[in-house]
Design a protein around this motif. Structure first.
Motif, PDB file in Angstrom:
ATOM      1  N   PRO A   1      34.037  75.987  72.461  1.00  0.00           N
ATOM      2  CA  PRO A   1      33.697  77.413  72.410  1.00  0.00           C
ATOM      3  C   PRO A   1      32.265  77.709  72.847  1.00  0.00           C
ATOM      4  CG  PRO A   1      34.796  76.753  70.392  1.00  0.00           C
ATOM      5  CD  PRO A   1      34.528  75.513  71.168  1.00  0.00           C
TER       6      PRO A   1
ATOM      7  N   CYS B   1      36.035  83.460  77.283  1.00  0.00           N
ATOM      8  CA  CYS B   1      36.567  83.631  75.929  1.00  0.00           C
ATOM      9  C   CYS B   1      36.383  82.334  75.134  1.00  0.00           C
ATOM     10  CB  CYS B   1      38.050  83.996  76.012  1.00  0.00           C
ATOM     11  SG  CYS B   1      38.898  84.002  74.415  1.00  0.00           S
TER      12      CYS B   1
ATOM     13  N   ASN C   1      37.987  81.389  72.595  1.00  0.00           N
ATOM     14  CA  ASN C   1      39.268  80.924  72.077  1.00  0.00           C
ATOM     15  C   ASN C   1      40.017  80.075  73.105  1.00  0.00           C
ATOM     16  OD1 ASN C   1      41.344  80.795  70.123  1.00  0.00           O
ATOM     17  ND2 ASN C   1      42.460  82.374  71.230  1.00  0.00           N
ATOM     18  N   CYS C   2      40.119  80.562  74.341  1.00  0.00           N
ATOM     19  CA  CYS C   2      40.899  79.852  75.358  1.00  0.00           C
ATOM     20  C   CYS C   2      40.062  79.291  76.501  1.00  0.00           C
ATOM     21  CB  CYS C   2      41.985  80.763  75.929  1.00  0.00           C
ATOM     22  SG  CYS C   2      41.354  82.157  76.891  1.00  0.00           S
TER      23      CYS C   2
ATOM     24  N   PHE D   1      43.045  87.357  72.609  1.00  0.00           N
ATOM     25  CA  PHE D   1      42.184  87.214  71.433  1.00  0.00           C
ATOM     26  C   PHE D   1      41.347  88.470  71.253  1.00  0.00           C
ATOM     27  CE2 PHE D   1      38.297  85.505  69.357  1.00  0.00           C
ATOM     28  CZ  PHE D   1      38.887  85.052  68.187  1.00  0.00           C
TER      29      PHE D   1
ATOM     30  N   PHE E   1      32.500  82.632  66.526  1.00  0.00           N
ATOM     31  CA  PHE E   1      33.896  82.222  66.596  1.00  0.00           C
ATOM     32  C   PHE E   1      34.075  80.830  65.983  1.00  0.00           C
ATOM     33  CE2 PHE E   1      37.078  79.754  68.941  1.00  0.00           C
ATOM     34  CZ  PHE E   1      38.213  80.465  68.599  1.00  0.00           C
TER      35      PHE E   1
END
Length: 119
Positions: A6, A15, A17-18, A39, A108
């Motif tokens: 991340p 992002c 998340n991905c 997300f 995150f």
């Protein structure tokens, strides 16, 4: 497939998340949702943290160069402004987006959310 780091994704403006979708809509405006994974990025808020780090790092670099120039060459003040104002703007603008992405990615990673107290 392994999940992306991340922090590296945030530094790249992706992002957290991905690692695929864009983190920013504009220069510093955070996208409401990741276009790749969906997300929710709307709640992400880095506050003034990135600006503080950028000011400290950019200020250290440029102030050191300005002091070195002052004590070795003794130029007039207008020369300092002409020489050191553009690098100050370039360094600060160049660091602001990656630092904001890294701060959002750190939120995150730590599953941090804004502290709310609904009465």
């Amino acid at each position: 497939m392994a999940a992306p780091n991340p922090l590296l994704s945030g530094l790249a403006g992706r992002c957290p998340n991905c690692g695929e979708g864009r983190l920013f809509e504009g220069f510093l405006k955070v996208s409401p949702r990741c276009e790749a994974c969906g997300f929710d990025l709307a709640k992400a808020d880095s506050g003034d943290g990135p600006a503080v780090f950028v000011i400290l790092i950019g200020g250290f670099i440029v102030a050191f160069a300005a002091l070195f120039t002052e004590f070795t060459l003794h130029p007039p003040v207008w020369v300092h402004l002409v020489i050191f104002l553009p690098p100050t703007v370039i360094v600060c603008m160049g660091l602001l987006r990656p630092f904001k992405g890294a701060m959002l990615a750190a939120q995150f990673m730590n599953r941090a959310s804004q502290a709310r107290r609904d009465d």
